[in-house]
Design an enzyme around this catalytic site. Sequence first.
Site, PDB file in Angstrom:
ATOM      1  N   SER A 157      49.295  43.752  47.552  1.00  0.00           N
ATOM      2  CA  SER A 157      48.025  44.964  47.150  1.00  0.00           C
ATOM      3  C   SER A 157      47.947  45.377  48.896  1.00  0.00           C
ATOM      4  O   SER A 157      48.017  44.891  49.209  1.00  0.00           O
ATOM      5  CB  SER A 157      46.508  43.436  47.406  1.00  0.00           C
ATOM      6  N   ASP A 195      50.554  46.100  43.683  1.00  0.00           N
ATOM      7  CA  ASP A 195      49.703  46.059  42.989  1.00  0.00           C
ATOM      8  C   ASP A 195      48.063  47.403  43.597  1.00  0.00           C
ATOM      9  O   ASP A 195      47.744  46.651  44.545  1.00  0.00           O
ATOM     10  CB  ASP A 195      48.776  44.364  43.429  1.00  0.00           C
ATOM     11  N   HIS A 196      47.590  47.676  42.739  1.00  0.00           N
ATOM     12  CA  HIS A 196      46.030  48.092  42.431  1.00  0.00           C
ATOM     13  C   HIS A 196      46.120  49.503  43.952  1.00  0.00           C
ATOM     14  O   HIS A 196      45.083  49.746  44.823  1.00  0.00           O
ATOM     15  CB  HIS A 196      44.969  47.791  42.845  1.00  0.00           C
ATOM     16  N   HIS A 236      38.861  39.710  37.901  1.00  0.00           N
ATOM     17  CA  HIS A 236      39.392  39.656  38.910  1.00  0.00           C
ATOM     18  C   HIS A 236      39.056  38.146  39.824  1.00  0.00           C
ATOM     19  O   HIS A 236      37.533  38.088  39.856  1.00  0.00           O
ATOM     20  CB  HIS A 236      39.955  40.452  40.062  1.00  0.00           C
ATOM     21  N   GLY A 238      44.091  40.132  36.333  1.00  0.00           N
ATOM     22  CA  GLY A 238      42.152  38.536  35.841  1.00  0.00           C
ATOM     23  C   GLY A 238      43.622  38.148  35.297  1.00  0.00           C
ATOM     24  O   GLY A 238      41.994  37.247  34.650  1.00  0.00           O
ATOM     25  N   ASN A 278      48.905  39.040  35.202  1.00  0.00           N
ATOM     26  CA  ASN A 278      48.873  38.687  36.700  1.00  0.00           C
ATOM     27  C   ASN A 278      47.971  37.665  37.225  1.00  0.00           C
ATOM     28  O   ASN A 278      47.293  37.403  36.455  1.00  0.00           O
ATOM     29  CB  ASN A 278      48.087  40.244  37.493  1.00  0.00           C
ATOM     30  N   ASP A 300      47.423  35.882  40.776  1.00  0.00           N
ATOM     31  CA  ASP A 300      46.590  35.739  42.333  1.00  0.00           C
ATOM     32  C   ASP A 300      45.705  34.128  42.337  1.00  0.00           C
ATOM     33  O   ASP A 300      46.201  33.752  43.546  1.00  0.00           O
ATOM     34  CB  ASP A 300      46.234  36.525  42.995  1.00  0.00           C
ATOM     35  N   ARG A 355      46.105  31.139  45.047  1.00  0.00           N
ATOM     36  CA  ARG A 355      45.178  30.541  46.327  1.00  0.00           C
ATOM     37  C   ARG A 355      44.602  29.700  46.065  1.00  0.00           C
ATOM     38  O   ARG A 355      44.483  28.633  47.241  1.00  0.00           O
ATOM     39  CB  ARG A 355      44.147  31.936  46.476  1.00  0.00           C
TER      40      ARG A 355
HETATM   41  P1  13P Z   1      43.338  36.647  39.259  1.00  0.00           P
HETATM   42  O1  13P Z   1      42.323  36.859  40.521  1.00  0.00           O
HETATM   43  O2  13P Z   1      42.886  36.248  38.109  1.00  0.00           O
HETATM   44  O3  13P Z   1      44.218  35.715  39.700  1.00  0.00           O
HETATM   45  O4  13P Z   1      44.480  38.221  38.839  1.00  0.00           O
HETATM   46  C1  13P Z   1      45.300  38.389  39.932  1.00  0.00           C
HETATM   47  C2  13P Z   1      45.205  39.835  39.447  1.00  0.00           C
HETATM   48  O5  13P Z   1      45.220  41.076  38.831  1.00  0.00           O
HETATM   49  C3  13P Z   1      45.969  41.078  40.776  1.00  0.00           C
HETATM   50  O6  13P Z   1      46.242  42.200  40.517  1.00  0.00           O
HETATM   51  O1  G3H Z   2      43.836  42.047  42.279  1.00  0.00           O
HETATM   52  C1  G3H Z   2      43.431  41.920  43.063  1.00  0.00           C
HETATM   53  C2  G3H Z   2      43.952  41.303  43.973  1.00  0.00           C
HETATM   54  O2  G3H Z   2      43.527  39.630  43.533  1.00  0.00           O
HETATM   55  C3  G3H Z   2      43.994  41.200  45.216  1.00  0.00           C
HETATM   56  O3  G3H Z   2      43.452  40.602  46.034  1.00  0.00           O
HETATM   57  O4  G3H Z   2      43.060  42.697  47.495  1.00  0.00           O
HETATM   58  O5  G3H Z   2      42.357  40.177  48.597  1.00  0.00           O
HETATM   59  O6  G3H Z   2      45.017  41.101  47.916  1.00  0.00           O
HETATM   60  P1  G3H Z   2      43.153  41.119  47.030  1.00  0.00           P
HETATM   61 ZN    ZN Z   3      44.180  42.709  39.022  1.00  0.00          ZN
END
Ligand code: 13P
Ligand code: G3H
Ligand code: ZN
Length: 309
Positions: free
Chosen positions: A50, A82-83, A180, A212, A254, A256, A260
Amino acid sequence: MPLITSAEMFKKAYEGQYAVGAFNVNNMEIIQGIVDAAKSEKSPLILQVSAGARKYAKHIYLMKLVEAAVEDTGLPICLHLDHGEDFEICKSCVDGGFTSVMIDGSKHSFEDNIELTRRVVDYAHNKGVVVEAELGKLAGVEDAVKVAAKDATYTDPDQAVEFVERTGVDSLAIAIGTSHGAYKFKGKPELDFARLEKISDLLPNFPLVLHGASTVLPEFVALCNQYGGKIEGAQGVPEEMLLRAGKFGVCKINIDTDLRLAMTASIRQYLAANPGDFDPRQYLRPARQAIQDMVTHKMRNVLNSSNRI
Ligand code: 13P
Ligand code: G3H
Ligand code: ZN
């Protein structure tokens, strides 16, 4: 083996009706835990970074760590932004060696999202890099931006077709009720499968992406809380819903938040049991193993991606 794009992975995933896990990475232990799981599971994988992770660890460090992972494991790895919120960050990642970028224009109007995405696609394709875009808006917290549930908008199936045609994008993130972070549903978890089915019918052979998509397993929340954490009201997407999504063109899932939680639960538990310890290797070793175990679990039970390479 150099880094690869997700094109071939998605083609196989689409045909095999499973999904490739895209795991967010910030540091060495997370990368090692993920790739070690993928290696022993013989599973395809995407490592994604990200803007926040890039700011935290620096592009060059993440790039070199991922290159080391490719060399160490021999795995075909796709490295994805990502994003990405604007053209500049996508360009910087394309120029800096990523093989896939996401341009997230979901906060813009339909027309502005198309224009921005088209611009990134033109630039990236010219350099052999694939592009993911987003249509519809997910709720939740991402990179310190919080979208309230009332502001989330599900993806319109007809717009999705027009969007894909007009942008030439390689994959599309859609909003069907995931969000998310750790607080995805207030009551009963529900995803709009009718909408997913419609989008998938209208876009045959086209890879869809679910953001998410952490399942927020209660045992990890409980472990965090048992050792001093205070995580209340967390709820994720049930595993069977994600498995089902793989049957409707969802080729990338996805994850994340679950990484964590696994890492934090492990560190909290270790330090509670060993209060005199202050060598980071002592608590990061089990944390890395916790990441590996979580990713192995995902590949076997959520993605159905084990034994695919
Ligand atoms: P989560 O927060 O559900 O793990 O989603 C992560 C995500 O979509 C990163 O782009
Ligand atoms: O969708 C977002 C991911 O969970 C990344 O999170 O921007 O805090 O690294 P972050
Ligand atoms: Zn995302």
